[in-house]
Design an enzyme around this catalytic site. Sequence first.
Site, short mmCIF file in Angstrom:
data_model
loop_
_atom_site.label_atom_id
_atom_site.label_comp_id
_atom_site.label_asym_id
_atom_site.label_seq_id
_atom_site.Cartn_x
_atom_site.Cartn_y
_atom_site.Cartn_z
N LEU A 108 75.52 93.88 10.41
CA LEU A 108 76.02 95.13 9.85
C LEU A 108 77.11 94.84 8.83
O LEU A 108 77.87 93.86 8.97
CB LEU A 108 76.55 96.04 10.96
N GLY A 153 73.83 92.04 13.85
CA GLY A 153 72.77 92.94 13.40
C GLY A 153 71.59 92.21 12.79
O GLY A 153 70.46 92.70 12.84
N ASN A 177 76.98 88.21 18.41
CA ASN A 177 78.34 87.68 18.52
C ASN A 177 79.41 88.78 18.45
O ASN A 177 80.57 88.50 18.13
CB ASN A 177 78.58 86.67 17.39
N GLU A 178 79.03 90.02 18.74
CA GLU A 178 79.95 91.14 18.55
C GLU A 178 81.31 90.92 19.22
O GLU A 178 82.35 91.27 18.65
CB GLU A 178 79.32 92.45 19.10
C1 LIG Z 1 81.30 100.68 26.22
C2 LIG Z 1 80.95 100.61 24.78
C3 LIG Z 1 81.67 101.60 24.01
C4 LIG Z 1 81.43 101.82 22.74
C5 LIG Z 1 80.47 101.04 21.93
C6 LIG Z 1 79.97 101.90 20.89
C7 LIG Z 1 79.55 101.43 19.78
C8 LIG Z 1 79.57 99.99 19.41
C9 LIG Z 1 80.58 99.69 18.40
C10 LIG Z 1 80.42 98.79 17.48
C11 LIG Z 1 79.21 97.94 17.38
C12 LIG Z 1 79.00 97.55 15.96
C13 LIG Z 1 77.98 96.48 15.89
C14 LIG Z 1 78.06 95.56 14.93
C15 LIG Z 1 77.08 94.49 14.80
C16 LIG Z 1 77.30 93.64 13.57
O1 LIG Z 1 76.34 93.24 12.97
S1 LIG Z 1 78.88 93.31 13.06
C17 LIG Z 1 78.72 92.07 11.81
C18 LIG Z 1 78.81 90.72 12.45
N1 LIG Z 1 78.53 89.70 11.49
C19 LIG Z 1 79.10 88.52 11.51
O2 LIG Z 1 79.89 88.20 12.35
C20 LIG Z 1 78.73 87.57 10.40
C21 LIG Z 1 79.90 87.30 9.51
N2 LIG Z 1 79.52 86.43 8.42
C22 LIG Z 1 79.38 85.10 8.56
O3 LIG Z 1 79.50 84.53 9.61
C23 LIG Z 1 79.05 84.34 7.30
O4 LIG Z 1 79.31 85.16 6.21
C24 LIG Z 1 77.59 83.86 7.23
C25 LIG Z 1 77.34 82.75 8.25
C26 LIG Z 1 76.61 85.01 7.47
C27 LIG Z 1 77.31 83.30 5.82
O5 LIG Z 1 78.26 82.30 5.53
P1 LIG Z 1 78.49 81.87 4.02
O6 LIG Z 1 77.20 81.66 3.36
O7 LIG Z 1 79.46 80.74 4.07
O8 LIG Z 1 79.12 83.16 3.30
P2 LIG Z 1 80.63 83.69 3.40
O9 LIG Z 1 81.10 83.66 4.80
O10 LIG Z 1 81.44 82.98 2.39
O11 LIG Z 1 80.44 85.21 3.00
C28 LIG Z 1 80.21 85.59 1.66
C29 LIG Z 1 80.86 86.94 1.43
O12 LIG Z 1 80.21 87.89 2.29
C30 LIG Z 1 81.19 88.55 3.09
N3 LIG Z 1 80.55 88.88 4.38
C31 LIG Z 1 80.04 88.05 5.27
N4 LIG Z 1 79.52 88.72 6.33
C32 LIG Z 1 79.73 90.02 6.06
C33 LIG Z 1 79.42 91.22 6.77
N5 LIG Z 1 78.77 91.22 7.97
N6 LIG Z 1 79.77 92.40 6.23
C34 LIG Z 1 80.41 92.44 5.03
N7 LIG Z 1 80.74 91.33 4.31
C35 LIG Z 1 80.40 90.14 4.82
C36 LIG Z 1 82.29 87.53 3.24
O13 LIG Z 1 83.49 88.17 3.61
C37 LIG Z 1 82.33 86.96 1.85
O14 LIG Z 1 82.97 87.92 1.03
P3 LIG Z 1 83.92 87.47 -0.18
O15 LIG Z 1 83.04 86.73 -1.11
O16 LIG Z 1 85.00 86.62 0.43
O17 LIG Z 1 84.44 88.75 -0.72
#
Ligand SMILES: CC/C=C\C/C=C\C/C=C\CC/C=C/CC(=O)SCCNC(=O)CCNC(=O)[C@H](O)C(C)(C)COP(=O)(O)OP(=O)(O)OC[C@H]1O[C@@H](n2cnc3c(N)ncnc32)[C@H](O)[C@@H]1OP(=O)(O)O
Length: 302
Positions: A108, A153, A177-178
């Site tokens: 996400l 996501g 990994n949330e």
């Molecule tokens: C009882 C329960 C009660 C209530 C619950 C109710 C609801 C639940 C609530 C919430 C649930 C919400 C669920 C969410 C699920 C998700 O998917 S959250 C997203 C999680 N994603 C991650 O952790 C991945 C993060 N990213 C990375 O690890 C790396 O970027 C990746 C390995 C994918 C790629 O690495 P690399 O090629 O080295 O790229 P960079 O890390 O340099 O990234 C490039 C630019 O992209 C930006 N970026 C990376 N990921 C995201 C993202 N997910 N969203 C937006 N932007 C992202 C990163 O910051 C870099 O940006 P920059 O160039 O620095 O500006």
Amino acid sequence: MALVAGMRVGSRVLFRPWAWLPGAALGRKESAARGRVGARGFGSQRVLVEPDPAAGIAVMKLKSPPVNSLSLELLTEFVISLEKLENDKTFRGIILTSDCPGVFSAGLDLMEMCGKNPAHYAEYWKAVQELWLRLYLSNLVLIAAINGACPAGGCLISLTCDYRVLADNPKYVIGLNETLLGIVAPFWFKDTLVNTIGHRTSERALQLGILFPPAEALQVGMVDKVVPEDQVQSTALSVMAQWLSIPDHARQLTKNMMRKATADRLVKQRDSDIQNFVGFISRDSIQKSLQVYLGKLRQKKG
Ligand SMILES: CC/C=C\C/C=C\C/C=C\CC/C=C/CC(=O)SCCNC(=O)CCNC(=O)[C@H](O)C(C)(C)COP(=O)(O)OP(=O)(O)OC[C@H]1O[C@@H](n2cnc3c(N)ncnc32)[C@H](O)[C@@H]1OP(=O)(O)O
């Protein structure tokens, strides 16, 4: 033709579970964009579709650089492309993959969940639900050709597929990994994982927010096959051929039987799930956690 739980048996398109979902109808502009896909590629800015009508399949490539984070725009374009293929009887299967080197999808889009207002969070979450429902109950055979990192996501999307092929690269980790972000995977993320790898392994994986490297992902059943990077596409194609050798009606009814109860859990409580998400994500503490996580992602570079 018999009707089974709203599904017309005897025609190729057996069920359109979303047709009766609130908010499932597309706008007029989007509807006009539908129609037969044909042999030429189509798609949108963020979703490339390469159809192979003779084979009855299409390759769908997410193309939202740098990391295919699931923005509202990407979610919307994804659903439109999926619906086009679902509505065209030529197509029986989709290979889902990434056009962004090294990343299948970063999950996400954190920017959609940070610093916005409740109405935005609600709209965003509805779009996330919509994509999951459509993928999870798709009539088509969905094969994920995972050619990059696949967290959160991104992992969820791959888990909606019928089969996952992962490229053998230690950087291509996969998992929900949330908890590492200080957030909680919703019950339907959890259900999708449990249905794939079982309860005990899910419990550990979810609490610890484990991102599995390929060999471990294969061992726990998160993916079905790990192959050298240059063989991901060809393997997905041969797996597809095997799945398409099964008569559609039998396979589709079986898929529905396996998945409907899980999807229905969300369908029955979509609105309350949206409210839960909005309440949760709006908390100051959660916003702080997400900001810290984003900061770490950005620092990684510097
Ligand atoms: C009882 C329960 C009660 C209530 C619950 C109710 C609801 C639940 C609530 C919430 C649930 C919400 C669920 C969410 C699920 C998700 O998917 S959250 C997203 C999680 N994603 C991650 O952790 C991945 C993060 N990213 C990375 O690890 C790396 O970027 C990746 C390995 C994918 C790629 O690495 P690399 O090629 O080295 O790229 P960079 O890390 O340099 O990234 C490039 C630019 O992209 C930006 N970026 C990376 N990921 C995201 C993202 N997910 N969203 C937006 N932007 C992202 C990163 O910051 C870099 O940006 P920059 O160039 O620095 O500006």
